[in-house]
Design a protein around this motif. Structure first.
Motif, PDB file in Angstrom:
ATOM      1  N   LYS A  65       0.800  -1.233   0.000  1.00  0.00           N
ATOM      2  CA  LYS A  65       0.000   0.000   0.000  1.00  0.00           C
ATOM      3  C   LYS A  65       0.834   1.285   0.000  1.00  0.00           C
ATOM      4  CE  LYS A  65      -3.294  -1.292  -0.672  1.00  0.00           C
ATOM      5  NZ  LYS A  65      -3.582  -2.117  -1.896  1.00  0.00           N
ATOM      6  N   SER A  66       2.027   1.196  -0.577  1.00  0.00           N
ATOM      7  CA  SER A  66       2.922   2.358  -0.610  1.00  0.00           C
ATOM      8  C   SER A  66       3.022   3.017  -1.977  1.00  0.00           C
ATOM      9  CB  SER A  66       4.333   1.928  -0.179  1.00  0.00           C
ATOM     10  OG  SER A  66       4.307   1.365   1.097  1.00  0.00           O
ATOM     11  N   GLY A  67       2.321   2.467  -2.982  1.00  0.00           N
ATOM     12  CA  GLY A  67       2.425   3.041  -4.319  1.00  0.00           C
ATOM     13  C   GLY A  67       2.995   2.063  -5.335  1.00  0.00           C
ATOM     14  N   THR A  68       2.954   0.781  -4.993  1.00  0.00           N
ATOM     15  CA  THR A  68       3.488  -0.280  -5.854  1.00  0.00           C
ATOM     16  C   THR A  68       2.866  -0.252  -7.257  1.00  0.00           C
ATOM     17  OG1 THR A  68       3.148  -1.575  -3.823  1.00  0.00           O
ATOM     18  CG2 THR A  68       4.073  -2.732  -5.736  1.00  0.00           C
ATOM     19  N   THR A  69       1.535  -0.197  -7.292  1.00  0.00           N
ATOM     20  CA  THR A  69       0.815  -0.263  -8.567  1.00  0.00           C
ATOM     21  C   THR A  69       1.263   0.875  -9.476  1.00  0.00           C
ATOM     22  OG1 THR A  69      -1.057  -0.998  -7.206  1.00  0.00           O
ATOM     23  CG2 THR A  69      -1.512  -0.531  -9.528  1.00  0.00           C
ATOM     24  N   HIS A  97      -0.172  -5.012 -12.118  1.00  0.00           N
ATOM     25  CA  HIS A  97       0.263  -6.225 -11.413  1.00  0.00           C
ATOM     26  C   HIS A  97       0.302  -7.444 -12.340  1.00  0.00           C
ATOM     27  CE1 HIS A  97       0.492  -4.371  -7.504  1.00  0.00           C
ATOM     28  NE2 HIS A  97      -0.712  -3.856  -7.654  1.00  0.00           N
ATOM     29  N   HIS A 124       7.133  -7.539  -2.402  1.00  0.00           N
ATOM     30  CA  HIS A 124       6.926  -6.928  -1.088  1.00  0.00           C
ATOM     31  C   HIS A 124       7.899  -7.552  -0.071  1.00  0.00           C
ATOM     32  CE1 HIS A 124       3.509  -4.564  -2.174  1.00  0.00           C
ATOM     33  NE2 HIS A 124       2.622  -5.517  -2.210  1.00  0.00           N
ATOM     34  N   ARG A 146       6.129   5.016   1.600  1.00  0.00           N
ATOM     35  CA  ARG A 146       5.064   6.014   1.816  1.00  0.00           C
ATOM     36  C   ARG A 146       4.975   6.316   3.302  1.00  0.00           C
ATOM     37  NH1 ARG A 146      -1.279   4.977   0.004  1.00  0.00           N
ATOM     38  NH2 ARG A 146      -1.837   7.178  -0.172  1.00  0.00           N
ATOM     39  N   SER A 154      -4.610   3.084   4.122  1.00  0.00           N
ATOM     40  CA  SER A 154      -4.760   2.379   2.855  1.00  0.00           C
ATOM     41  C   SER A 154      -4.830   0.864   3.095  1.00  0.00           C
ATOM     42  CB  SER A 154      -3.591   2.735   1.932  1.00  0.00           C
ATOM     43  OG  SER A 154      -3.790   2.190   0.661  1.00  0.00           O
ATOM     44  N   TYR A 212       6.488   7.989  -2.131  1.00  0.00           N
ATOM     45  CA  TYR A 212       5.184   8.234  -2.785  1.00  0.00           C
ATOM     46  C   TYR A 212       4.906   9.742  -2.811  1.00  0.00           C
ATOM     47  CZ  TYR A 212       0.064   7.812  -3.438  1.00  0.00           C
ATOM     48  OH  TYR A 212      -1.232   7.910  -3.901  1.00  0.00           O
ATOM     49  N   CYS A 251      -0.058   6.812 -16.562  1.00  0.00           N
ATOM     50  CA  CYS A 251       0.062   6.140 -15.257  1.00  0.00           C
ATOM     51  C   CYS A 251      -0.642   6.900 -14.134  1.00  0.00           C
ATOM     52  CB  CYS A 251       1.544   5.969 -14.898  1.00  0.00           C
ATOM     53  SG  CYS A 251       2.456   5.013 -16.117  1.00  0.00           S
ATOM     54  N   PHE A 276      -7.206  -1.646  -5.992  1.00  0.00           N
ATOM     55  CA  PHE A 276      -5.860  -1.059  -5.987  1.00  0.00           C
ATOM     56  C   PHE A 276      -5.914   0.462  -6.142  1.00  0.00           C
ATOM     57  CE2 PHE A 276      -4.919  -5.434  -7.443  1.00  0.00           C
ATOM     58  CZ  PHE A 276      -4.023  -5.778  -6.436  1.00  0.00           C
ATOM     59  N   ARG A 278      -7.921   3.637  -4.664  1.00  0.00           N
ATOM     60  CA  ARG A 278      -8.895   4.153  -3.707  1.00  0.00           C
ATOM     61  C   ARG A 278      -8.966   5.662  -3.882  1.00  0.00           C
ATOM     62  NH1 ARG A 278      -9.237   5.785   1.902  1.00  0.00           N
ATOM     63  NH2 ARG A 278      -6.980   6.132   1.759  1.00  0.00           N
ATOM     64  N   LYS A 279      -8.101   6.410  -3.148  1.00  0.00           N
ATOM     65  CA  LYS A 279      -8.121   7.877  -3.279  1.00  0.00           C
ATOM     66  C   LYS A 279      -6.851   8.420  -3.928  1.00  0.00           C
ATOM     67  CE  LYS A 279     -11.138   9.247   0.518  1.00  0.00           C
ATOM     68  NZ  LYS A 279     -11.193   9.968   1.801  1.00  0.00           N
ATOM     69  N   GLY A 280      -5.722   7.755  -3.654  1.00  0.00           N
ATOM     70  CA  GLY A 280      -4.462   8.198  -4.241  1.00  0.00           C
ATOM     71  C   GLY A 280      -4.045   9.590  -3.795  1.00  0.00           C
TER      72      GLY A 280
HETATM   73  P1  PAP Z   1      -0.381  -2.986  -3.248  1.00  0.00           P
HETATM   74  O1  PAP Z   1       0.664  -3.064  -2.188  1.00  0.00           O
HETATM   75  O2  PAP Z   1      -1.618  -3.799  -2.920  1.00  0.00           O
HETATM   76  O3  PAP Z   1       0.147  -3.231  -4.615  1.00  0.00           O
HETATM   77  P2  PAP Z   1      -0.137  -0.193  -3.667  1.00  0.00           P
HETATM   78  O4  PAP Z   1      -0.296   0.027  -5.109  1.00  0.00           O
HETATM   79  O5  PAP Z   1       1.244  -0.220  -3.109  1.00  0.00           O
HETATM   80  O6  PAP Z   1      -0.932  -1.485  -3.220  1.00  0.00           O
HETATM   81  O7  PAP Z   1      -0.893   0.960  -2.869  1.00  0.00           O
HETATM   82  C1  PAP Z   1      -2.203   1.331  -3.146  1.00  0.00           C
HETATM   83  C2  PAP Z   1      -2.287   2.820  -2.907  1.00  0.00           C
HETATM   84  O8  PAP Z   1      -1.738   3.513  -4.031  1.00  0.00           O
HETATM   85  C3  PAP Z   1      -3.734   3.276  -2.795  1.00  0.00           C
HETATM   86  O9  PAP Z   1      -3.706   4.404  -1.914  1.00  0.00           O
HETATM   87  P3  PAP Z   1      -4.978   4.896  -1.113  1.00  0.00           P
HETATM   88  O10 PAP Z   1      -5.600   3.717  -0.466  1.00  0.00           O
HETATM   89  O11 PAP Z   1      -4.446   5.894  -0.119  1.00  0.00           O
HETATM   90  O12 PAP Z   1      -5.859   5.551  -2.117  1.00  0.00           O
HETATM   91  C4  PAP Z   1      -4.041   3.647  -4.223  1.00  0.00           C
HETATM   92  O13 PAP Z   1      -5.147   4.497  -4.358  1.00  0.00           O
HETATM   93  C5  PAP Z   1      -2.742   4.332  -4.631  1.00  0.00           C
HETATM   94  N1  PAP Z   1      -2.537   4.347  -6.082  1.00  0.00           N
HETATM   95  C6  PAP Z   1      -2.789   3.360  -6.964  1.00  0.00           C
HETATM   96  N2  PAP Z   1      -2.481   3.754  -8.210  1.00  0.00           N
HETATM   97  C7  PAP Z   1      -2.046   5.028  -8.109  1.00  0.00           C
HETATM   98  C8  PAP Z   1      -1.601   6.001  -9.078  1.00  0.00           C
HETATM   99  N3  PAP Z   1      -1.565   5.715 -10.373  1.00  0.00           N
HETATM  100  N4  PAP Z   1      -1.223   7.217  -8.626  1.00  0.00           N
HETATM  101  C9  PAP Z   1      -1.267   7.501  -7.301  1.00  0.00           C
HETATM  102  N5  PAP Z   1      -1.680   6.637  -6.342  1.00  0.00           N
HETATM  103  C10 PAP Z   1      -2.074   5.422  -6.749  1.00  0.00           C
END
Ligand code: PAP
Length: 317
Positions: A65-69, A97, A124, A146, A154, A212, A251, A276, A278-280
């Motif tokens: 949940k640190s910005g992996t995607t 993913h 991870h 993050r 998150s 992040y 992206c 994956f 949510r709010k970003g």
């Molecule tokens: P994972 O570890 O399950 O792969 P990961 O992608 O690391 O999750 O983290 C998800 C967070 O990145 C979510 O944050 P939030 O819950 O605070 O909203 C997700 O919204 C955010 N995220 C996913 N894609 C993007 C993007 N393209 N730009 C910015 N933030 C993003």
């Protein structure tokens, strides 16, 4: 037969490990000094014994949940930019993913193993448990970190959405207590980030440490930094032609969240891609934290990261 015996031995070993309730699965085990579900223990064992890294490999590493995607999408778009037009891009029809699979999930039947070089993987797994094959070769690792406040919210939201149906929901207080004790998949979060942080200082050509928050605040600079680090710098001509901007747009959270594949697609037939995204945002935690939670986590961050040189600017409620 030998394989069955080996599996039985590994199962017995797992059951002998310290165990706690998980956030989305019944059990988390303390394995090689980090907490993880049994499915990843298997994945890490396979990785450590069988994975043959190549010098050209790229690993996108992170605490969940640190910005992996996001970073997977950016890295994929950077290194493959000569093959795809922005209108016919795999990221428009596949979740990041799928394109950049986790090394700890290679034993999953639906994982698509990259066949072209450079191969891009995600992980991870904490740095000390990565396979030697990865740490000792010239492959590159980009780590995204993050602030622990937003990461907690998150994770709490995400794990609740994807948890086993049989499992009761964790209250925020229960989850927070576990988080502060380091009990979360791949936790403790502080040793996870410090493992990669310290390695990025010792071997700056091996590990690039990103935040992040920095990506959110200056994505243009960060994308160029990642491209340079990976050995795929943008030419002046590309910069002039807006290639960096088009990757950033492709992206971006808004773009990715709005794609059909990320609205209705599934990963491994069980995980909904929409979770994956949510709010970003930076700082959403202020909408959830009580003053005592804020105080406790602020103190923890200070104590755990003290003397490391790693810090976060935390906006207080
Ligand atoms: P994972 O570890 O399950 O792969 P990961 O992608 O690391 O999750 O983290 C998800 C967070 O990145 C979510 O944050 P939030 O819950 O605070 O909203 C997700 O919204 C955010 N995220 C996913 N894609 C993007 C993007 N393209 N730009 C910015 N933030 C993003």
């Amino acid at each position: 037969m030998a394989e069955e015996r080996q599996m039985k031995k590994e199962d017995e070993l797992t059951l002998s490990l310290p165990r706690e309730r998980g956030w989305r699965v019944p059990d988390l085990y303390l394995f090689q000094q980090f907490w993880c579900p049994s499915i990843f223990i298997k994945g890490v064992n396979i990785l450590q014994k069988q994975f043959e890294a190549k010098d050209s490999d790229i690993i996108v590493a992170s605490f969940p949940k640190s910005g992996t995607t996001w970073l997977k999408a950016i890295a994929f778009a950077i290194v493959n930019r000569q093959y795809f037009s922005i209108h016919n891009h795999p990221l428009l029809t596949s979740n990041p993913h799928q394109l950049v699979p986790f090394v700890e999930l290679m034993h999953f039947p639906d994982t698509h193993f990259p066949t072209t070089e450079p191969r891009l993987f995600g992980t991870h797994i904490p740095f000390p448990s990565l396979s030697e094959s990865i740490t000792e070769c010239d492959s590159k690792i980009i780590y995204i970190c993050r602030n622990p406040f937003d990461t907690f919210i998150s994770a709490w939201d995400y794990f609740d959405k994807i948890k086993d149906h049989s499992l009761s929901a964790l209250t925020m207080d229960e989850a927070f207590e576990m988080y502060c004790n380091g009990i979360i998949e791949f936790g403790p979060w502080w040793s996870h980030m410090l493992g990669y942080w310290n390695e990025s200082i010792v071997r700056p050509n091996k590990v690039l440490f990103l935040k992040y928050e920095d990506l959110k605040e200056n994505v243009n600079f960060c994308v160029k930094r990642v491209a340079e680090f990976l050995g795929f710098p943008f030419t002046q001509e590309e910069e002039g032609n807006g290639v960096v901007e088009s990757i950033i747009k492709l992206c971006s959270f808004e773009k990715m969240k709005g794609l059909e594949v990320n609205k209705s697609g599934m990963l491994f037939k069980v995980l909904e891609n929409k979770h994956f995204f949510r709010k970003g945002e930076i700082g959403d935690w202020v909408n959830y934290f009580s003053p005592s939670m804020t105080e406790k986590l602020s103190k923890m961050v200070e104590e755990k990261l003290s003397g490391s040189g790693l810090s976060f600017e935390i906006m207080h409620s």
